[in-house]
Design an enzyme around this catalytic site. Structure first.
Site, PDB file in Angstrom:
ATOM      1  N   ALA A 123       0.808  -1.229   0.000  1.00  0.00           N
ATOM      2  CA  ALA A 123       0.000   0.000   0.000  1.00  0.00           C
ATOM      3  C   ALA A 123       0.833   1.267   0.000  1.00  0.00           C
ATOM      4  O   ALA A 123       0.286   2.364  -0.047  1.00  0.00           O
ATOM      5  CB  ALA A 123      -0.911  -0.004   1.225  1.00  0.00           C
ATOM      6  N   ASN A 189       1.510  -3.307   8.164  1.00  0.00           N
ATOM      7  CA  ASN A 189       2.519  -3.950   7.297  1.00  0.00           C
ATOM      8  C   ASN A 189       3.380  -2.896   6.605  1.00  0.00           C
ATOM      9  O   ASN A 189       4.575  -3.099   6.381  1.00  0.00           O
ATOM     10  CB  ASN A 189       1.831  -4.847   6.265  1.00  0.00           C
ATOM     11  CG  ASN A 189       1.229  -6.067   6.922  1.00  0.00           C
ATOM     12  OD1 ASN A 189       1.931  -7.020   7.213  1.00  0.00           O
ATOM     13  ND2 ASN A 189      -0.065  -6.033   7.211  1.00  0.00           N
ATOM     14  N   HIS A 219      -1.092   7.379   4.217  1.00  0.00           N
ATOM     15  CA  HIS A 219       0.253   6.978   4.665  1.00  0.00           C
ATOM     16  C   HIS A 219       1.214   8.132   4.388  1.00  0.00           C
ATOM     17  O   HIS A 219       1.311   8.590   3.251  1.00  0.00           O
ATOM     18  CB  HIS A 219       0.728   5.741   3.893  1.00  0.00           C
ATOM     19  CG  HIS A 219      -0.221   4.590   3.979  1.00  0.00           C
ATOM     20  ND1 HIS A 219      -0.390   3.846   5.119  1.00  0.00           N
ATOM     21  CD2 HIS A 219      -1.061   4.054   3.065  1.00  0.00           C
ATOM     22  CE1 HIS A 219      -1.291   2.902   4.901  1.00  0.00           C
ATOM     23  NE2 HIS A 219      -1.715   3.006   3.659  1.00  0.00           N
TER      24      HIS A 219
HETATM   25  N1  LIG Z   1       1.955  -4.864   2.549  1.00  0.00           N
HETATM   26  C1  LIG Z   1       0.841  -4.153   2.604  1.00  0.00           C
HETATM   27  O1  LIG Z   1       0.830  -2.958   2.263  1.00  0.00           O
HETATM   28  C2  LIG Z   1      -0.414  -4.798   3.073  1.00  0.00           C
HETATM   29  C3  LIG Z   1      -0.410  -6.103   3.482  1.00  0.00           C
HETATM   30  N2  LIG Z   1      -1.577  -6.701   3.877  1.00  0.00           N
HETATM   31  C4  LIG Z   1      -1.499  -8.102   4.321  1.00  0.00           C
HETATM   32  O2  LIG Z   1      -2.350  -8.895   3.517  1.00  0.00           O
HETATM   33  C5  LIG Z   1      -3.144  -9.732   4.350  1.00  0.00           C
HETATM   34  C6  LIG Z   1      -4.426 -10.101   3.641  1.00  0.00           C
HETATM   35  O3  LIG Z   1      -5.224  -8.951   3.461  1.00  0.00           O
HETATM   36  P1  LIG Z   1      -6.763  -9.069   2.985  1.00  0.00           P
HETATM   37  O4  LIG Z   1      -6.860  -9.870   1.767  1.00  0.00           O
HETATM   38  O5  LIG Z   1      -7.286  -7.690   3.001  1.00  0.00           O
HETATM   39  O6  LIG Z   1      -7.373  -9.898   4.214  1.00  0.00           O
HETATM   40  P2  LIG Z   1      -8.694 -10.820   4.217  1.00  0.00           P
HETATM   41  O7  LIG Z   1      -8.976 -11.080   5.655  1.00  0.00           O
HETATM   42  O8  LIG Z   1      -9.751 -10.228   3.375  1.00  0.00           O
HETATM   43  O9  LIG Z   1      -8.230 -12.187   3.506  1.00  0.00           O
HETATM   44  C7  LIG Z   1      -7.280 -13.053   4.061  1.00  0.00           C
HETATM   45  C8  LIG Z   1      -7.355 -14.374   3.325  1.00  0.00           C
HETATM   46  O10 LIG Z   1      -6.276 -15.202   3.733  1.00  0.00           O
HETATM   47  C9  LIG Z   1      -6.798 -16.430   4.308  1.00  0.00           C
HETATM   48  N3  LIG Z   1      -5.898 -16.856   5.378  1.00  0.00           N
HETATM   49  C10 LIG Z   1      -5.818 -16.418   6.645  1.00  0.00           C
HETATM   50  N4  LIG Z   1      -4.824 -17.074   7.297  1.00  0.00           N
HETATM   51  C11 LIG Z   1      -4.277 -17.931   6.405  1.00  0.00           C
HETATM   52  C12 LIG Z   1      -3.234 -18.891   6.461  1.00  0.00           C
HETATM   53  N5  LIG Z   1      -2.536 -19.089   7.583  1.00  0.00           N
HETATM   54  N6  LIG Z   1      -2.952 -19.606   5.344  1.00  0.00           N
HETATM   55  C13 LIG Z   1      -3.653 -19.425   4.201  1.00  0.00           C
HETATM   56  N7  LIG Z   1      -4.651 -18.528   4.092  1.00  0.00           N
HETATM   57  C14 LIG Z   1      -4.950 -17.795   5.177  1.00  0.00           C
HETATM   58  C15 LIG Z   1      -8.188 -16.068   4.778  1.00  0.00           C
HETATM   59  O11 LIG Z   1      -8.982 -17.220   4.939  1.00  0.00           O
HETATM   60  P3  LIG Z   1     -10.186 -17.205   6.023  1.00  0.00           P
HETATM   61  O12 LIG Z   1     -11.109 -16.124   5.569  1.00  0.00           O
HETATM   62  O13 LIG Z   1     -10.754 -18.575   5.948  1.00  0.00           O
HETATM   63  O14 LIG Z   1      -9.542 -16.884   7.344  1.00  0.00           O
HETATM   64  C16 LIG Z   1      -8.623 -15.175   3.610  1.00  0.00           C
HETATM   65  O15 LIG Z   1      -8.937 -15.973   2.479  1.00  0.00           O
HETATM   66  C17 LIG Z   1      -3.310  -8.911   5.632  1.00  0.00           C
HETATM   67  O16 LIG Z   1      -3.607  -9.737   6.755  1.00  0.00           O
HETATM   68  C18 LIG Z   1      -1.962  -8.261   5.764  1.00  0.00           C
HETATM   69  O17 LIG Z   1      -1.072  -9.123   6.459  1.00  0.00           O
HETATM   70  C19 LIG Z   1      -2.767  -6.037   3.842  1.00  0.00           C
HETATM   71  C20 LIG Z   1      -2.805  -4.721   3.448  1.00  0.00           C
HETATM   72  C21 LIG Z   1      -1.637  -3.986   3.052  1.00  0.00           C
HETATM   73  O1  LIG Z   2      -3.596  -1.288   3.095  1.00  0.00           O
HETATM   74  C1  LIG Z   2      -3.135  -0.363   3.761  1.00  0.00           C
HETATM   75  O2  LIG Z   2      -3.464   0.829   3.604  1.00  0.00           O
HETATM   76  C2  LIG Z   2      -2.059  -0.610   4.761  1.00  0.00           C
HETATM   77  C3  LIG Z   2      -2.244  -1.758   5.643  1.00  0.00           C
HETATM   78  O3  LIG Z   2      -3.313  -2.267   5.848  1.00  0.00           O
HETATM   79  C4  LIG Z   2      -1.053  -2.269   6.300  1.00  0.00           C
HETATM   80  O4  LIG Z   2      -0.029  -1.556   6.322  1.00  0.00           O
HETATM   81  O5  LIG Z   2      -1.120  -3.384   6.835  1.00  0.00           O
END
Ligand SMILES: NC(=O)C1=CN([C@@H]2O[C@H](COP(=O)(O)OP(=O)(O)OC[C@H]3O[C@@H](n4cnc5c(N)ncnc54)[C@H](OP(=O)(O)O)[C@@H]3O)[C@@H](O)[C@H]2O)C=CC1
Ligand SMILES: O=C([O-])CC(=O)C(=O)O
Length: 266
Positions: A123, A189, A219
């Site tokens: 992001a 993150n 951000h």
């Molecule tokens: N780098 C960045 O800028 C950002 C990073 N992120 C990261 O991305 C992740 C995902 O975001 P988002 O898609 O919005 O979240 P969601 O909650 O919408 O989706 C998460 C998905 O991952 C699955 N899941 C959860 N735990 C596991 C696991 N151990 N192994 C496999 N699948 C798993 C969930 O399944 P179920 O629904 O069955 O639990 C769901 O399908 C966030 O948790 C964060 O860590 C997010 C935003 C920004």
């Molecule tokens: O998606 C975003 O704006 C940022 C976020 O959630 C993260 O840093 O984990």
């Protein structure tokens, strides 16, 4: 054709499938989720009908690329074993590397598998500039994250303020990027990404706000060093399916995957 294993099929994963479907240079051969729900089945049937829906990658499966967009736990569960087996991985849940020893374990697993883990910019922007600036030496990196109150629901922010009753911006956290990433695994993150590119998890200062005055995930980065100075503001539109997550994260995943199949990468 590159064969991809997608970890997670939530807000990011399903949007990534949407944007990649129809690209003949790649296919999603595996989707790994904790539970194969009807929603995951429907998404896969519509956007990746050839994909196997599983809880873990089979030992004899060898994807060309593992794409993590699942959450911190997925690094231990899926990314480390894949790297050790020589499967390259791109990682969205970068805050997971704030756990003691985890950054070193990811590095060791990639070394053991003679492959590479790529940390996505997600992001945030400016990671290229910050990582280059680090070479010359950085003095300070300060990150301020600001999201609407509902983006902080289900987090420790609920213990420090009444999210629904806020009428002005409230600082829910001030401290290191390491603490931020540990306390807010779904919201900080970006703090971890900036710190791994720059001054490190313990020297990067972070402030997080729940702000009823914003509708985007804002951000802000201020960095200073031998290179000069950098000030950056991103106003990321949140995904409808998850207000914690900005749409740019999806585009960052897609960019990375496409760079793996494109003759010219940028
Ligand atoms: N780098 C960045 O800028 C950002 C990073 N992120 C990261 O991305 C992740 C995902 O975001 P988002 O898609 O919005 O979240 P969601 O909650 O919408 O989706 C998460 C998905 O991952 C699955 N899941 C959860 N735990 C596991 C696991 N151990 N192994 C496999 N699948 C798993 C969930 O399944 P179920 O629904 O069955 O639990 C769901 O399908 C966030 O948790 C964060 O860590 C997010 C935003 C920004
Ligand atoms: O998606 C975003 O704006 C940022 C976020 O959630 C993260 O840093 O984990």
């Amino acid at each position: 054709m590159k064969n991809i294993a997608l970890i997670g099929c939530g807000a990011i994963g399903s949007s990534v499938l949407e944007l990649l479907s129809g690209d003949t240079r790649l296919q999603v051969g595996w989707i790994l989720v904790p539970e194969i729900t009807p929603a995951v089945r429907e998404t896969a049937a519509r956007l990746a009908s050839q994909a196997q829906l599983l809880q873990a990658l089979p030992g004899d499966a060898v994807p060309d690329l593992l794409v993590e967009c699942a959450g911190h736990a997925a690094i231990e569960e899926h990314v480390l074993p894949a790297l050790t087996r020589g499967i390259p991985a791109v990682i969205a849940s970068i805050g997971a590397l704030s756990a003691p020893g985890m950054a070193e374990r990811v590095q060791a697993a990639a070394e053991a598998g003679k492959t590479q883990a790529q940390l996505l910019s997600g992001a945030i922007g400016g990671i290229d500039a910050l990582a280059a600036a680090r070479v010359g030496g950085l003095e300070t990196v300060v990150y301020t994250g600001r999201k609407p109150p509902k983006a902080w629901s289900g987090t420790p922010a609920e213990q420090v303020c009444d999210l629904d009753g806020l009428t002005e911006a409230f600082c829910i956290f001030e401290g290191s990027a390491r603490e931020a990433a540990q306390l807010y695994p779904k919201n900080a993150n970006v703090a971890a990404t900036l710190s791994l590119a720059g001054l490190g998890l313990d020297k990067t200062m972070v402030r997080l706000f729940a702000d009823p005055g914003v509708h985007e995930n804002v951000h802000q980065v201020e960095a200073r060093g031998a290179f000069g100075a950098m000030e950056l503001t991103m106003r990321g539109k949140p995904l409808a399916a998850n207000p914690k997550t900005s749409a740019l994260t999806v585009y960052s995943v897609v960019r990375s995957v496409l760079n793996n199949v494109a003759p010219l990468a940028i």
